[in-house]
Design a protein around this motif. Structure first.
Motif, PDB file in Angstrom:
ATOM      1  N   GLU A 434       0.859  -1.181   0.000  1.00  0.00           N
ATOM      2  CA  GLU A 434       0.000   0.000   0.000  1.00  0.00           C
ATOM      3  C   GLU A 434       0.893   1.229   0.000  1.00  0.00           C
ATOM      4  OE1 GLU A 434      -3.857   0.924   2.452  1.00  0.00           O
ATOM      5  OE2 GLU A 434      -2.121   1.685   3.581  1.00  0.00           O
ATOM      6  N   SER A 435       0.744   2.068  -1.024  1.00  0.00           N
ATOM      7  CA  SER A 435       1.501   3.319  -1.115  1.00  0.00           C
ATOM      8  C   SER A 435       0.567   4.480  -0.823  1.00  0.00           C
ATOM      9  CB  SER A 435       2.116   3.475  -2.509  1.00  0.00           C
ATOM     10  OG  SER A 435       3.020   2.415  -2.781  1.00  0.00           O
ATOM     11  N   VAL A 436       0.895   5.254   0.205  1.00  0.00           N
ATOM     12  CA  VAL A 436       0.092   6.412   0.598  1.00  0.00           C
ATOM     13  C   VAL A 436       0.804   7.659   0.090  1.00  0.00           C
ATOM     14  CG1 VAL A 436      -0.931   7.673   2.501  1.00  0.00           C
ATOM     15  CG2 VAL A 436      -0.712   5.177   2.640  1.00  0.00           C
ATOM     16  N   LEU A 437       0.136   8.375  -0.821  1.00  0.00           N
ATOM     17  CA  LEU A 437       0.742   9.532  -1.479  1.00  0.00           C
ATOM     18  C   LEU A 437      -0.017  10.785  -1.081  1.00  0.00           C
ATOM     19  CD1 LEU A 437       1.116   7.890  -5.000  1.00  0.00           C
ATOM     20  CD2 LEU A 437       2.818   7.968  -3.172  1.00  0.00           C
ATOM     21  N   GLU A 438       0.500  11.507  -0.099  1.00  0.00           N
ATOM     22  CA  GLU A 438      -0.192  12.678   0.431  1.00  0.00           C
ATOM     23  C   GLU A 438       0.036  13.896  -0.462  1.00  0.00           C
ATOM     24  OE1 GLU A 438       1.120  13.292   4.396  1.00  0.00           O
ATOM     25  OE2 GLU A 438       0.282  11.412   5.157  1.00  0.00           O
ATOM     26  N   GLY A 439      -1.007  14.689  -0.638  1.00  0.00           N
ATOM     27  CA  GLY A 439      -0.898  15.951  -1.359  1.00  0.00           C
ATOM     28  C   GLY A 439      -1.133  15.841  -2.846  1.00  0.00           C
ATOM     29  N   PHE A 440      -1.546  14.689  -3.318  1.00  0.00           N
ATOM     30  CA  PHE A 440      -1.807  14.509  -4.746  1.00  0.00           C
ATOM     31  C   PHE A 440      -3.298  14.263  -4.963  1.00  0.00           C
ATOM     32  CE2 PHE A 440       2.637  13.258  -4.242  1.00  0.00           C
ATOM     33  CZ  PHE A 440       3.245  14.004  -5.242  1.00  0.00           C
ATOM     34  N   ASP A 441      -3.898  15.055  -5.834  1.00  0.00           N
ATOM     35  CA  ASP A 441      -5.334  14.921  -6.112  1.00  0.00           C
ATOM     36  C   ASP A 441      -5.539  14.332  -7.501  1.00  0.00           C
ATOM     37  OD1 ASP A 441      -6.026  16.150  -3.683  1.00  0.00           O
ATOM     38  OD2 ASP A 441      -5.693  18.132  -4.569  1.00  0.00           O
ATOM     39  N   GLY A 442      -6.660  13.677  -7.666  1.00  0.00           N
ATOM     40  CA  GLY A 442      -7.054  13.181  -8.983  1.00  0.00           C
ATOM     41  C   GLY A 442      -6.118  12.144  -9.555  1.00  0.00           C
ATOM     42  N   LEU A 443      -5.594  11.280  -8.714  1.00  0.00           N
ATOM     43  CA  LEU A 443      -4.682  10.241  -9.198  1.00  0.00           C
ATOM     44  C   LEU A 443      -5.418   9.245 -10.085  1.00  0.00           C
ATOM     45  CD1 LEU A 443      -2.624   9.468  -5.958  1.00  0.00           C
ATOM     46  CD2 LEU A 443      -1.824  10.691  -7.975  1.00  0.00           C
ATOM     47  N   SER A 444      -4.732   8.804 -11.141  1.00  0.00           N
ATOM     48  CA  SER A 444      -5.248   7.722 -11.977  1.00  0.00           C
ATOM     49  C   SER A 444      -4.068   6.916 -12.494  1.00  0.00           C
ATOM     50  CB  SER A 444      -6.077   8.262 -13.144  1.00  0.00           C
ATOM     51  OG  SER A 444      -5.283   9.088 -13.973  1.00  0.00           O
ATOM     52  N   VAL A 445      -4.294   5.649 -12.738  1.00  0.00           N
ATOM     53  CA  VAL A 445      -3.211   4.779 -13.177  1.00  0.00           C
ATOM     54  C   VAL A 445      -2.922   5.023 -14.654  1.00  0.00           C
ATOM     55  CG1 VAL A 445      -2.414   2.404 -13.456  1.00  0.00           C
ATOM     56  CG2 VAL A 445      -3.824   3.027 -11.481  1.00  0.00           C
ATOM     57  N   LYS A 446      -1.676   5.391 -14.925  1.00  0.00           N
ATOM     58  CA  LYS A 446      -1.224   5.631 -16.294  1.00  0.00           C
ATOM     59  C   LYS A 446      -0.605   4.367 -16.887  1.00  0.00           C
ATOM     60  CE  LYS A 446       1.078   9.593 -18.482  1.00  0.00           C
ATOM     61  NZ  LYS A 446       1.903  10.780 -18.152  1.00  0.00           N
ATOM     62  N   GLU A 447       0.172   3.672 -16.059  1.00  0.00           N
ATOM     63  CA  GLU A 447       0.855   2.454 -16.501  1.00  0.00           C
ATOM     64  C   GLU A 447       1.334   1.706 -15.269  1.00  0.00           C
ATOM     65  OE1 GLU A 447       4.546   1.159 -19.504  1.00  0.00           O
ATOM     66  OE2 GLU A 447       4.458   3.194 -18.672  1.00  0.00           O
ATOM     67  N   ALA A 448       1.237   0.392 -15.295  1.00  0.00           N
ATOM     68  CA  ALA A 448       1.778  -0.441 -14.218  1.00  0.00           C
ATOM     69  C   ALA A 448       2.397  -1.676 -14.861  1.00  0.00           C
ATOM     70  CB  ALA A 448       0.692  -0.847 -13.230  1.00  0.00           C
ATOM     71  N   THR A 449       3.684  -1.898 -14.578  1.00  0.00           N
ATOM     72  CA  THR A 449       4.403  -2.988 -15.234  1.00  0.00           C
ATOM     73  C   THR A 449       5.238  -3.766 -14.229  1.00  0.00           C
ATOM     74  OG1 THR A 449       6.354  -1.639 -15.744  1.00  0.00           O
ATOM     75  CG2 THR A 449       4.558  -1.651 -17.374  1.00  0.00           C
ATOM     76  N   GLU A 450       5.693  -4.942 -14.674  1.00  0.00           N
ATOM     77  CA  GLU A 450       6.545  -5.774 -13.842  1.00  0.00           C
ATOM     78  C   GLU A 450       7.503  -6.572 -14.720  1.00  0.00           C
ATOM     79  OE1 GLU A 450       3.739  -8.237 -11.767  1.00  0.00           O
ATOM     80  OE2 GLU A 450       3.383  -9.543 -13.508  1.00  0.00           O
ATOM     81  N   LEU A 451       8.676  -6.816 -14.196  1.00  0.00           N
ATOM     82  CA  LEU A 451       9.608  -7.786 -14.749  1.00  0.00           C
ATOM     83  C   LEU A 451       9.696  -8.867 -13.692  1.00  0.00           C
ATOM     84  CD1 LEU A 451      11.537  -8.172 -17.234  1.00  0.00           C
ATOM     85  CD2 LEU A 451      13.368  -7.262 -15.793  1.00  0.00           C
ATOM     86  N   ALA A 452       9.029  -9.998 -13.946  1.00  0.00           N
ATOM     87  CA  ALA A 452       8.809 -10.978 -12.876  1.00  0.00           C
ATOM     88  C   ALA A 452       8.555 -12.353 -13.472  1.00  0.00           C
ATOM     89  CB  ALA A 452       7.615 -10.553 -12.016  1.00  0.00           C
ATOM     90  N   GLY A 453       8.678 -13.363 -12.588  1.00  0.00           N
ATOM     91  CA  GLY A 453       8.309 -14.720 -12.971  1.00  0.00           C
ATOM     92  C   GLY A 453       9.394 -15.498 -13.676  1.00  0.00           C
ATOM     93  N   TYR A 454      10.635 -15.045 -13.591  1.00  0.00           N
ATOM     94  CA  TYR A 454      11.724 -15.712 -14.288  1.00  0.00           C
ATOM     95  C   TYR A 454      12.661 -16.409 -13.308  1.00  0.00           C
ATOM     96  CZ  TYR A 454      10.125 -12.769 -18.108  1.00  0.00           C
ATOM     97  OH  TYR A 454       9.348 -12.151 -19.062  1.00  0.00           O
ATOM     98  N   ASP A 455      13.277 -17.488 -13.764  1.00  0.00           N
ATOM     99  CA  ASP A 455      14.307 -18.149 -12.976  1.00  0.00           C
ATOM    100  C   ASP A 455      15.442 -17.159 -12.737  1.00  0.00           C
ATOM    101  OD1 ASP A 455      16.976 -19.721 -12.749  1.00  0.00           O
ATOM    102  OD2 ASP A 455      15.455 -21.268 -12.421  1.00  0.00           O
ATOM    103  N   PRO A 456      15.980 -17.086 -11.519  1.00  0.00           N
ATOM    104  CA  PRO A 456      17.031 -16.105 -11.237  1.00  0.00           C
ATOM    105  C   PRO A 456      18.243 -16.228 -12.161  1.00  0.00           C
ATOM    106  CG  PRO A 456      16.205 -17.028  -9.190  1.00  0.00           C
ATOM    107  CD  PRO A 456      15.575 -17.816 -10.292  1.00  0.00           C
ATOM    108  N   LYS A 457      18.512 -17.421 -12.683  1.00  0.00           N
ATOM    109  CA  LYS A 457      19.684 -17.636 -13.520  1.00  0.00           C
ATOM    110  C   LYS A 457      19.395 -17.490 -15.017  1.00  0.00           C
ATOM    111  CE  LYS A 457      22.080 -18.665  -9.841  1.00  0.00           C
ATOM    112  NZ  LYS A 457      23.015 -17.663  -9.275  1.00  0.00           N
ATOM    113  N   LEU A 458      18.181 -17.126 -15.380  1.00  0.00           N
ATOM    114  CA  LEU A 458      17.822 -17.008 -16.782  1.00  0.00           C
ATOM    115  C   LEU A 458      18.565 -15.840 -17.435  1.00  0.00           C
ATOM    116  CD1 LEU A 458      15.971 -17.973 -19.140  1.00  0.00           C
ATOM    117  CD2 LEU A 458      14.338 -16.227 -18.371  1.00  0.00           C
ATOM    118  N   THR A 459      19.150 -16.086 -18.608  1.00  0.00           N
ATOM    119  CA  THR A 459      19.796 -15.044 -19.392  1.00  0.00           C
ATOM    120  C   THR A 459      19.045 -14.867 -20.718  1.00  0.00           C
ATOM    121  OG1 THR A 459      21.307 -16.404 -20.730  1.00  0.00           O
ATOM    122  CG2 THR A 459      21.984 -15.909 -18.460  1.00  0.00           C
TER     123      THR A 459
END
Length: 498
Positions: A434-459
């Protein structure tokens, strides 16, 4: 697991200097030859520079490139790199025991930097050379004309000065491996006198003086204090270098190594400010973390190489997913210290411990470390906000109280957006954040991404498309609260319009 990150629009660490996303090209291995420069390649332009490499660099949005070294610069005679290419000498390059042809020299590199939309951070040789060579090079590069060196630049094809604004006073001069290594007093005096003369030539430049090449050097601390005691009033930045390795194959400890970077920064800041207090100065010395990266995969192979080849494959680490996560933690650490870290250079940019790799006569491909750097550089602009993090922690072999989340919050005023970067260090648990962002009005999600789900040794060496940044659909907004799920071992970015 649950974590909470709090930030306020009115509480800031600092505005980000874009040079924090700098990189590094050294005359080392295939960084220049077969890297940025390969005449005859299908994408090579009229100057011999690979356009596919320039395109990949432009994706990273690199504002500054340190050049020409690195260890290379401590034995470099810059005059070898100007004039007709056919007249330039081939030299034994002692730092990396190769042959330097000087086919790509000063004018060629400046032309490449223009094509790559980046500025040059020029290093001068304070190993085998000194004041005269440095001031002559600066006059050659930056003086408008009417003198020997500036007119020679014009004769060699560049009527207008290069106007290089950032200069490094040598490289790792504390290291016994360095050609012309010096004691802190020897180097401090030379750096002070060189800085004084260079600023007489051009008082608009900024100068980086060498700090310790590692926080593990036996002279660390004493070196910084002594050098700054000599050179404080004529330099602007102190350099730091750090490379990470995982020979122990201990992932929890490896991903905690960004804490070493944070400690290094804070220790050096304390030393800078101690010298400032001693001198009663109003001037603040900031930091240039001008070498940092993962470097260990290629060391065994490099140790077995025979010397005196031209552009041999040196330091060609093949990075994996866990390396990308640590680089992400490093980027977040640099951002969270943006009040004092104004320049940083990922070492290096192409082929040599690099996010971009080339195949001779073939394709360019991206290492896993390319992706967090690309997102941070393109979207991590604006002001870093002060954050308070509440999260579970763990102890590793070297570090105590390691937070499972490494994060930063940035307010990009020009784009009217808030950007969150975060790494989940846990191998097996999702983080409900949970990210609490004080002082910002009218927030909306522009983009949300992840680099995830890979074996740690994957090249990505065999399958260049083995990794990709994907959408994270877990993000929810409730007024100023942003809820998201960060998968185990993940690099995450959330962009919010405000």
């Amino acid at each position: 697991m649950k974590a909470k990150v709090s930030a306020s629009r009115t509480q800031a660490v600092s505005k980000i200097d874009p040079r924090i996303y700098g990189s590094f090209i050294e005359h080392l291995g295939r960084a220049v030859y077969e890297g940025i420069y390969e005449p005859g390649h299908p994408t090579a332009n009229e100057k011999g520079f690979r356009q596919d490499v320039i395109d990949a660099i432009n994706e990273l949005n690199v504002p500054l490139v340190r050049y020409p070294g690195g260890n290379f610069v401590s034995g470099f005679k810059w005059e070898d790199s100007i004039g007709p290419v056919e007249d330039r000498p081939k030299r034994l390059e002692l730092a990396w025991r190769s042959i330097e042809t000087n086919e790509v020299g000063l004018h060629e590199f400046m032309e490449w930097s223009r094509q790559a939309n980046t500025e040059v951070n020029m290093a001068v040789n304070l190993g085998t050379r000194g004041i005269d060579a440095a001031r002559n090079l600066l006059e050659y590069c930056n003086h408008s004309g009417g003198t020997y060196w500036s007119d020679l630049r014009k004769e060699n094809g560049d009527e207008e000065p290069f106007n290089i604004k950032t200069w490094c006073l040598g490289n790792e001069m504390d290291g016994p491996w360095q050609i012309g290594a010096k004691t802190a007093d020897e180097y401090g005096r030379l750096a002070e006198e060189t800085a004084k003369v260079m600023k007489l030539v051009d008082d608009s430049i900024e100068l980086v003086v060498c700090g310790s090449s590692s926080s593990k050097m036996p002279t660390f601390g004493e070196w910084e204090y002594t050098v700054l005691d000599h050179a404080y009033e004529n330099v602007d930045f102190l350099s730091l270098h750090l490379y990470w390795e995982n020979f122990e194959n201990d992932l929890p400890n490896y991903l905690a190594k960004s804490m070493e970077m944070d400690r290094f920064i804070k220790d050096v800041v304390a030393i800078c400010d101690a010298v400032k207090a001693k001198k009663g100065s109003d001037k603040q010395i900031n930091l240039s973390f001008d070498e940092w990266n993962v470097w260990y995969h290629s060391k065994d192979a490099d140790a077995k190489r025979d010397p005196w080849d031209i552009a041999p494959p040196l330091l060609e680490d093949i990075y994996n997913f866990e390396d990308a996560l640590l680089v992400g933690c490093g980027l977040i650490t640099l951002l969270n210290n943006a009040d004092r870290v104004k320049i940083a250079c990922l070492a290096q940019l192409v082929n040599v411990i690099a996010p971009i790799m080339t195949i001779k006569d073939g394709k360019v491909w991206k290492q896993p470390t390319f992706y967090p750097f690309m997102q941070a550089s393109n979207f991590g602009r604006g002001t870093v906000l002060t954050t308070l993090t509440e999260a579970p922690t763990y102890d590793s072999a070297e570090y105590k109280d390691v937070s499972y989340i490494e994060s930063t919050v940035i307010h990009n005023e020009e784009e009217n957006e808030v950007v969150i970067f975060a790494v989940n260090r846990s191998e097996d648990s999702e983080l409900q954040v949970e990210s609490v962002l004080e002082g910002f009005d009218g927030l909306s999600v522009k983009e949300a991404t992840e680099l995830a789900g890979y074996d740690p040794k994957l090249t990505t060496k065999e399958n260049h498309d083995a990794m990709e940044i994907k959408s994270n659909d877990s993000v929810e907004l409730n007024d100023s609260k942003v809820s998201a799920t960060f998968k185990p071992l993940s690099w995450n970015m959330i962009r919010l319009s405000c």
